[in-house]
Design a protein around this motif. Structure first.
Motif, short mmCIF file in Angstrom:
data_model
loop_
_atom_site.label_atom_id
_atom_site.label_comp_id
_atom_site.label_asym_id
_atom_site.label_seq_id
_atom_site.Cartn_x
_atom_site.Cartn_y
_atom_site.Cartn_z
N LEU A 1 64.27 89.07 89.42
CA LEU A 1 65.45 88.59 88.71
C LEU A 1 66.13 87.47 89.49
N ARG A 2 66.26 87.65 90.80
CA ARG A 2 66.85 86.61 91.65
C ARG A 2 66.07 85.31 91.55
N ARG A 3 64.74 85.41 91.64
CA ARG A 3 63.88 84.22 91.56
C ARG A 3 64.01 83.57 90.18
N GLY A 4 64.03 84.38 89.14
CA GLY A 4 64.17 83.84 87.79
C GLY A 4 65.51 83.17 87.58
N LEU A 5 66.58 83.78 88.09
CA LEU A 5 67.91 83.21 87.94
C LEU A 5 68.03 81.90 88.73
N MET A 6 67.47 81.85 89.93
CA MET A 6 67.50 80.62 90.72
C MET A 6 66.72 79.52 90.00
N ASN B 1 58.71 86.31 78.60
CA ASN B 1 58.51 86.97 79.88
C ASN B 1 59.87 87.42 80.44
N PRO B 2 60.46 88.48 79.87
CA PRO B 2 61.80 88.88 80.32
C PRO B 2 61.81 89.42 81.74
N LEU B 3 62.93 89.24 82.39
CA LEU B 3 63.13 89.76 83.73
C LEU B 3 64.22 90.83 83.65
N PRO B 4 63.84 92.10 83.69
CA PRO B 4 64.84 93.17 83.52
C PRO B 4 65.77 93.26 84.72
N GLY B 5 67.00 93.66 84.45
CA GLY B 5 67.98 93.86 85.51
C GLY B 5 67.91 95.30 86.01
#
Length: 102
Positions: free
Chosen positions: A15-20, A56-60
């Protein structure tokens, strides 16, 4: 780059990598929009980012919302409003729809 986050087993790292990555894409798009204001390119970039996160969702985890079809489009529409492509009326229509669709 978003798909590269799938290599790790830690969902928060993904999630961190996706958000960045999303922040970097939006920042680069914002710089490009300032240099050459082409609204159709800005819309194409945020639609592409939104589609990638829908596919490709990134779950929290632990109360942190993920990046998926429920959050990514909202962030992208908000970004288009923030850079001035959408007016406040367009923002409201994109989030709530038209009265005939409600």
């Amino acid at each position: 780059v978003l798909l590269g986050g799938a290599a790790t087993d830690d969902p928060m790292a993904r999630l961190r990598r996706g958000l960045m990555t999303l922040v970097a894409v939006l920042a680069l798009e914002g710089i490009a929009h300032l240099a050459v204001p082409q609204p159709h390119i800005s819309v194409a970039v945020v639609v592409a980012a939104s589609v990638v996160l829908t596919i490709n969702p990134l779950p929290g985890r632990d109360g942190v919302p993920g990046l998926h079809m429920g959050t990514a489009p909202l962030l992208c529409v908000g970004w288009l409003w923030a850079v001035g492509i959408l007016s406040l009326a367009d923002l409201e229509r994109s989030l709530y729809g038209t009265p005939s669709l409600r």
